[in-house]
Each structure stands twice: as C-alpha cells, then as structure tokens.
Design an enzyme around this catalytic site. Structure first.
Site, short mmCIF file in Angstrom:
data_model
loop_
_atom_site.label_atom_id
_atom_site.label_comp_id
_atom_site.label_asym_id
_atom_site.label_seq_id
_atom_site.Cartn_x
_atom_site.Cartn_y
_atom_site.Cartn_z
N LEU A 1 0.58 -1.00 -0.14
CA LEU A 1 0.11 0.29 -0.07
C LEU A 1 1.14 1.69 -0.02
CD1 LEU A 1 -2.16 -1.29 2.76
CD2 LEU A 1 -2.91 -1.38 0.36
N PRO A 2 0.91 2.29 -0.56
CA PRO A 2 1.22 3.57 -0.94
C PRO A 2 1.74 4.43 0.31
CG PRO A 2 -1.03 4.28 -1.45
CD PRO A 2 -1.07 2.94 -0.99
N THR B 1 6.05 0.46 2.49
CA THR B 1 6.96 1.47 3.76
C THR B 1 6.14 2.02 4.39
OG1 THR B 1 7.97 1.40 1.59
CG2 THR B 1 8.96 2.86 3.08
N LYS C 1 14.56 -0.92 5.14
CA LYS C 1 14.01 -0.33 4.02
C LYS C 1 14.44 1.74 3.85
CE LYS C 1 11.86 1.09 0.18
NZ LYS C 1 10.12 0.17 -0.10
N LYS D 1 7.32 11.08 1.02
CA LYS D 1 7.12 10.14 2.14
C LYS D 1 8.04 9.32 2.52
CE LYS D 1 5.38 6.51 1.26
NZ LYS D 1 5.79 4.76 2.09
#
Length: 418
Positions: A96-97, A127, A202, A271
C-alpha cells in the site's frame, strides 16, 4: 540411506555448491495454498501475478477495480472483501502507498486483524515506520495472528521479474512459513531481526535512494550546462566510482527519454524520507544530507512534480536553475518577530508553524527558531527582494493576529570555514 550416508551426501552437495532445501521440509513449505493480496498498484500487481505463476491460489483486492480486472486477466481471483480474506486465506500480503492506508487495512472494523483467524499469516510489503510495524505486530499477536513487516526494493522491473529484495522483520517461525511466497516475488530475501527491523532497513535504503537521486540530478544538470555529451558522460560515470543503480535507472529509463511516467513517484519518495527523518530523530542521528534532500522533495511536490517519477527531480533541478538565472540572485533576509502578546502567541503558534512549513516546502525558508528568553523569534527567508519577504511576513498568523511585530534585515551570510 542411513543417517551416516545422509550426512555424507549433504556434505558432498555443499562442497559442490548445491544448496539444501531452504528453511523447511517440502511438505511444510507447500502447505500454504491460498493467499490474499491487497494493493494491486505498480508494484503490487506484478508481485501478485508472480504468486499466481508460482502455483498459489491468489485473491486480489484493490481500491481501483480496473487493477483487479488486470489481475483477473493474469490468472488471479477477485471478489472477496478484506474481512473474507482475513477469515479464509492462509496468508494475506499488503502493498500500500501510505501509512494511513496500512493502518486502515489492518486495524479498521472490517480490517485484517479484527477479522483474522488464529494462525493467519500477514505480511506488509509497504514502506512505513518501524513503530507502526511493531504496533501491528502486537495487535496481531494478541489475536493469535503472525505479522511480518516485509518491505521490498527493486522497483517495478524487479516486481515484474520476481527479483525483488525483501527485508523482513518479525518472528523467525513466521518468516519460515512465508518463504514460499517470498521466493515467488524476490531473490534477495533476508530475515533482519524482530518486528520493525524490516521497515527500518527499508527506510535506510530509501534515504540513500533520495540522496543518490539528488546527486544524479545535480551532476547531470551541471554536465548539461557545461556542454558535455550527456550519453558519453553517463557512460564514463557508470564505469567510475560515481556509478550507481540509481544513475543507470534514472538516465536510461527516464532522463534520456525525457519521459517521467511514474515507476516510483516523487510524492512517495518524499513520504519515505519523512519517515526516515522521524526514525533518525528517535535514534538520535542527524541526517544532514537527508534533510536537504527532504526539503527539495517538499519543494518539488509543492511545485506540482509529486506524481512524476522520482527521476523527474532532474527536471525540477534544471527548471529551477533556469528560473533563478532569469530572475536574479537569491538573497537572505533575517526577520525578527518581537513578542507583543504572549497569550496570542501561544494561541496562534500551531498556525504559525504550519505557515512556516508551507514556506519551507516552497523553498523560501532558510532557518527559523524562537528565543529561549521569550523575546520572540527569528525567521530567515531566501528571496530576491525586501518587498517579496515583507509580503510573506504579512501573511504569518503571528503578524496577522497581532501576536508579534516584525523587523526585516537583509543578511549577508558568511559561512564559517572548515
């Protein structure tokens, strides 16, 4: 074959470079059959398709139904809700974003954790920050559900080819159970520690991606202005210590074509660097280069570049350079905001800080801070004229509501040596 013979055969195979079956016996490795996949975007769709190719029964779910149709054409199944996936699947993977999307999918009333059955395996490939991953792990564990933070790297090409790097945090037993699915999507799969560790790795990766992206943007902008053959320059850089996968990706895939359809959008990189900054603050590490790149990403997003590929930071760099050459030199202006009304200052402080965030995102703010003796604060702007700065200062909620006065002084910056 007796035990002695089995040990000798295993030793012989290792000496020949053969790898034993990874992690679990075959009957255990293939017990998992039904997988739900939520988030069929640029990364998620090819990842889910590779699970189908590997022989799993995969049910896809996405906000955009067009993506679900594409997944069905690739052999996937659709039509189940989140709650149904949580109740019926052996494993559910999410990609998911945004962190808010992850929270909603996992924790809402119809989400995966409230509706999951004991024994369900969850893996989030999004992430997000380590704290969110740990919170989901604890919520899942309370219901007898296993949760792994398993973000991926390798871009859309790696997702399509099944060659992603997958960095996994969580319990080792859950990691072993998930290996068959991970192996269908990637070829560099590592268990890096307890819950939250995968997300931390990450974010470190994304910090370097952001810095490398800006290095590529500035280097190629300089080469172009210097009149160097760009393709030749990139060939030389790729054969030198300046070589990087980011340089190869950005130039061949985007800059050389002057096309920036997003494989990974600038707003998502922005982000990720915000999350990396939060993690660094919690760890007591100063990200000096990261802070500069974060500011540039904010400016690019504010200037309308957010939905372009991250390689478009090169375009942002060259277009900003051209505007500044045409408009004249940037100067610094120190704005003293003397205290007039302490009660109003306290009341309007949140709006003042939001206003400064907007100026920072627009590339106008050099620095800001309050005086600890209560005398007021100082804001340093980057601008081309006194009048331009005054027009911004008059929009500051502190000034608008009479909490502070203002004095503007052009500031000749003299950096310290060394």
């Amino acid at each position: 074959m007796d035990k002695t013979g089995l040990r000798m055969e295993t030793r012989r195979r290792r000496m020949m470079g053969c790898r034993p079956e990874r992690h679990q016996p075959r009957k255990e490795r293939w017990r998992m059959k039904k997988i739900g996949f939520i988030g069929l975007g640029n990364m998620g769709l090819p990842m889910a398709a590779n699970l189908v190719k590997a022989g799993f029964e995969v049910y896809g779910l996405n906000r955009s139904k067009g993506a679900e149709e594409k997944f069905a054409q690739a052999g996937g199944r659709i039509g189940l809700t989140r709650a149904q996936l949580a109740a019926e699947m052996d494993m559910v993977i999410t990609c998911l974003p945004m962190p808010a999307d992850v929270e909603e999918v996992y924790l809402s009333e119809d989400g995966l954790i409230p509706n999951g059955r004991p024994g369900l395996l969850l893996a989030d490939c999004s992430t997000v920050g380590p704290e969110l991953s740990r919170r989901l792990y604890e919520a899942a564990a309370a219901r007898g559900i296993a949760f792994l933070d398993a973000p991926v790297s390798g871009g859309t090409v790696g997702a399509a080819e099944g060659t992603l790097s997958i960095m996994v945090g969580g319990d080792r037993g859950a990691f072993d159970r998930a290996m068959p699915a991970f192996e269908a999507m990637g070829n560099m799969i590592r268990h890096v520690g307890p819950s939250g560790s995968g997300s931390a790795v990450k974010l470190i990766n994304q910090l370097m991606v952001g810095i490398h992206t800006q290095a590529v943007s500035e280097a190629l902008a300089l080469g172009r202005r210097a009149g160097i053959d760009e393709a030749l320059l990139v060939d030389i850089l790729m054969a030198s210590f300046a070589s990087s996968r980011i340089l190869g990706r950005h130039y061949e895939g985007f800059i050389a074509k002057d096309s920036y359809e997003p494989g990974f959008a600038i707003r998502l990189l922005g982000k990720d660097l915000e999350l990396a900054a939060e993690m660094a603050e919690q760890c007591g590490v100063r990200l000096k280069a990261g802070a500069r790149v974060r500011g540039l990403l904010r400016r690019a997003i504010a200037s309308g570049y957010g939905d372009r590929d991250m390689a478009a930071m090169f375009r942002f760099q060259t277009e900003e350079d051209a505007r500044e050459r045409e408009a004249g030199p940037i100067r610094h202006y120190a704005v003293f905001l003397p205290m007039k009304d302490a009660e109003k200052s306290e009341r309007w402080r949140p709006e003042h800080l939001r206003f400064l965030d907007e100026q920072r995102a627009a590339g106008r703010l050099f620095a800001n801070g309050r005086f600890t003796d209560g005398a007021g604060g100082l804001v340093i702007y980057r601008a081309r004229s006194y009048e331009e700065v005054e027009s911004w200062v008059k929009q500051d909620p502190y000034v608008v509501h009479g909490a502070r006065g203002y004095e503007i002084h052009e500031w000749d910056v003299v950096p310290a040596e060394g």
